[in-house]
Design a protein around this motif. Sequence first.
Motif, mmCIF file in Angstrom:
data_model
loop_
_atom_site.group_PDB
_atom_site.id
_atom_site.type_symbol
_atom_site.label_atom_id
_atom_site.label_comp_id
_atom_site.label_asym_id
_atom_site.label_seq_id
_atom_site.Cartn_x
_atom_site.Cartn_y
_atom_site.Cartn_z
ATOM 1 N N ASN A 10 -15.730 1.455 -9.081
ATOM 2 C CA ASN A 10 -14.505 1.144 -9.808
ATOM 3 C C ASN A 10 -14.680 1.471 -11.290
ATOM 4 O O ASN A 10 -15.705 2.015 -11.717
ATOM 5 C CB ASN A 10 -14.114 -0.321 -9.598
ATOM 6 N N LYS A 31 -5.202 8.486 -3.343
ATOM 7 C CA LYS A 31 -4.859 7.066 -3.456
ATOM 8 C C LYS A 31 -5.969 6.297 -4.155
ATOM 9 O O LYS A 31 -5.703 5.406 -4.978
ATOM 10 C CB LYS A 31 -4.595 6.478 -2.070
ATOM 11 N N LYS A 35 -6.062 4.211 -7.817
ATOM 12 C CA LYS A 35 -6.545 2.842 -7.979
ATOM 13 C C LYS A 35 -7.755 2.774 -8.912
ATOM 14 O O LYS A 35 -8.417 1.735 -8.994
ATOM 15 C CB LYS A 35 -6.911 2.254 -6.607
ATOM 16 N N PHE A 106 -8.404 -5.620 -8.599
ATOM 17 C CA PHE A 106 -7.436 -5.260 -7.574
ATOM 18 C C PHE A 106 -6.310 -6.292 -7.537
ATOM 19 O O PHE A 106 -6.516 -7.480 -7.841
ATOM 20 C CB PHE A 106 -8.098 -5.210 -6.190
ATOM 21 N N GLU A 110 -3.627 -4.914 -2.696
ATOM 22 C CA GLU A 110 -4.684 -3.904 -2.596
ATOM 23 C C GLU A 110 -5.930 -4.490 -1.954
ATOM 24 O O GLU A 110 -6.634 -3.803 -1.197
ATOM 25 C CB GLU A 110 -5.012 -3.363 -3.978
#
Length: 394
Positions: A10, A31, A35, A106, A110
């Motif tokens: 992340n 996708k 994110k 998130f 999600e």
Amino acid sequence: MSFFQYIGRNSHGDTVEGWIAADTKDQAQNKLNQKRIQPLVIRAGVSRIPVKVNREALLTSLRELASLRRSGMGLDKAVASIAALTEDPALKDGWQKVYEFLHNGFSFSEAVENLPFIFPRYVPSMVRLGEANGDLPNALLSIAQRIDKEMELVGEIKSALTYPAFLIVFSISILLFLFSYVLPNFESMVDSSNGQASALASLLAIARFVNDNMIWILGGLITSIGLLIWGMKEGKVQSGFYRLAAQLPFTRDVIAYWDIIEFSSSMSRLLGAGVDLLEGALLSAEGLSQERLRYRLLDAINSIKQGESFSQALQQKQVFPNLVIQMIAVGESGATLPDSFNEIAHLYERRMKNALKRAITLLEPSVIVVMGGLIGSIMIVLISGIISVNDIAI
């Protein structure tokens, strides 16, 4: 639409893993990039992933989470409390992962989307709706109601299939007993070289093969059971079952009615909550079990974008039966689509239960006739062989 399992990093540099719904691997990567996740590994999964947690426990935890949110507790603290209170080990681990996803930036929708083995595939879209309109507790209660309805229908199906399954297992056990123990006792009665009791001799040959290869047969059965369990965990058995059941005359109507119920129930809840018609149709299409029906619905949605009415697009693409389309058309003309979809769901629930009863009514005697005829034929051959041997002896 399939699920893709991924491992990535992340924006904080932490390693995250989960599942994401997409049509292609490239779409899944896009996708993840949206994110803010840098994917390291993306592995293709299946179109239908089974929920591995106890649905009753999931139902209870969702209602408890809705109550905690209504009381004003923060979402992360509410999820942590649910994780601590849940007794089901798989569900406890799922809620703990949701808590970790929330702390990694998130959203709640999600987070649950990354756990398709814990939450059914329609949960993320309904949670996303609750987040958008600021009413997450009601969204959670709607999810709980849908799970409750599914449990009721699945319970009826399991109860109806219990007796045929028992008959099949019992009959197979009898066949194994006959071939492994009873038939070998008749070995000395038949002189196959003289052509006596040829039918009985054939059965004895099968019995000898079964006894000589019993280890391989048992190993094959154990391997088959293991592959079946693995396939069910991975969702491959469910996907194959839905494809097969949609083609068989006994179960074709049940699957078709189930899809109508799923779509109509979802549309009724989404439209009632103020979701746009196109967005609601796209979200509801994700819950359909038949891929062909899903593609037809997506084509109809594209026609709606070009200016056609919802009912006309569904009729042109032959998505649903005429009765469903007529009821949708009535709802469009009177601006009562949520009520129309609710009526469709109730109507086809009754039809599905009747179709299921008809299928079981045909299945039970079919199993009895086939298995009883097979075992009866073996007994007739045995008795005929004994009589013929006695006649020769006289």
